[in-house]
Design an enzyme around this catalytic site. Sequence first.
Site, PDB file in Angstrom:
ATOM      1  NE  ARG A 203      -2.013  -1.458   3.342  1.00 25.66           N
ATOM      2  CZ  ARG A 203      -2.436  -1.754   4.548  1.00 25.66           C
ATOM      3  NH1 ARG A 203      -3.704  -1.831   4.785  1.00 25.66           N
ATOM      4  NH2 ARG A 203      -1.594  -1.975   5.525  1.00 25.66           N
TER       5      ARG A 203
ATOM      6  CD  GLU B 285       0.744  -1.546  13.872  1.00 23.35           C
ATOM      7  OE1 GLU B 285       0.095  -0.767  13.186  1.00 23.35           O
ATOM      8  OE2 GLU B 285       1.830  -2.015  13.490  1.00 23.35           O
TER       9      GLU B 285
END
Length: 181
Positions: free
Chosen positions: A68, A105
């Site tokens: 992305r 994360e």
Amino acid sequence: MSQERLRRVRDRVRPFPDFPEPGVLFRDISPLLKDPVAFRTLIDLLEDHVRASFPKIDFIVGECLDSRGFLIGPPLAQRLGIGFVPVRKKGKLPGATESISYSLEYGKAELEIQSDAVEPGQKVVIVDDLLATGGTMCAACELLKRLKAEILECLVIIELKSLKGLEKLNSIPFYSLLQYD
């Protein structure tokens, strides 16, 4: 920046609750990439911001941990008439590289950049699709500091403010087009 253009981009960001794990609200930009008018508007907004903020810039650096961020950097660099430099997962770039391990994360990762990607003092803007906890962006900044680049700004489409990633960037200038709590 017109609110109408910003709304056109925001309307193409799709929320997915409980992805990739329960309790996470994932912000998906796939519909934005699929809509040529919205994607062009996104690049227009980013180009307008960079041109207004930085009269001299040498490279757009794109974080390519996944595809992305990589999809945003090259068209922005092309519009600005400058080069694009990739930061990738370890083992994906040929030649001599600088690498860094960092936490994200959901685990750990390593990023790298080619050792000759930028010259000392060259001015760069780092672009990615999202700032969450800040681990990836912070790692990319560290790699560019090792190469003695001048980081003008970290630029993202989406900032997840509740994850406080901006705090990790310390004094590095930062800009996000869209913010979510």
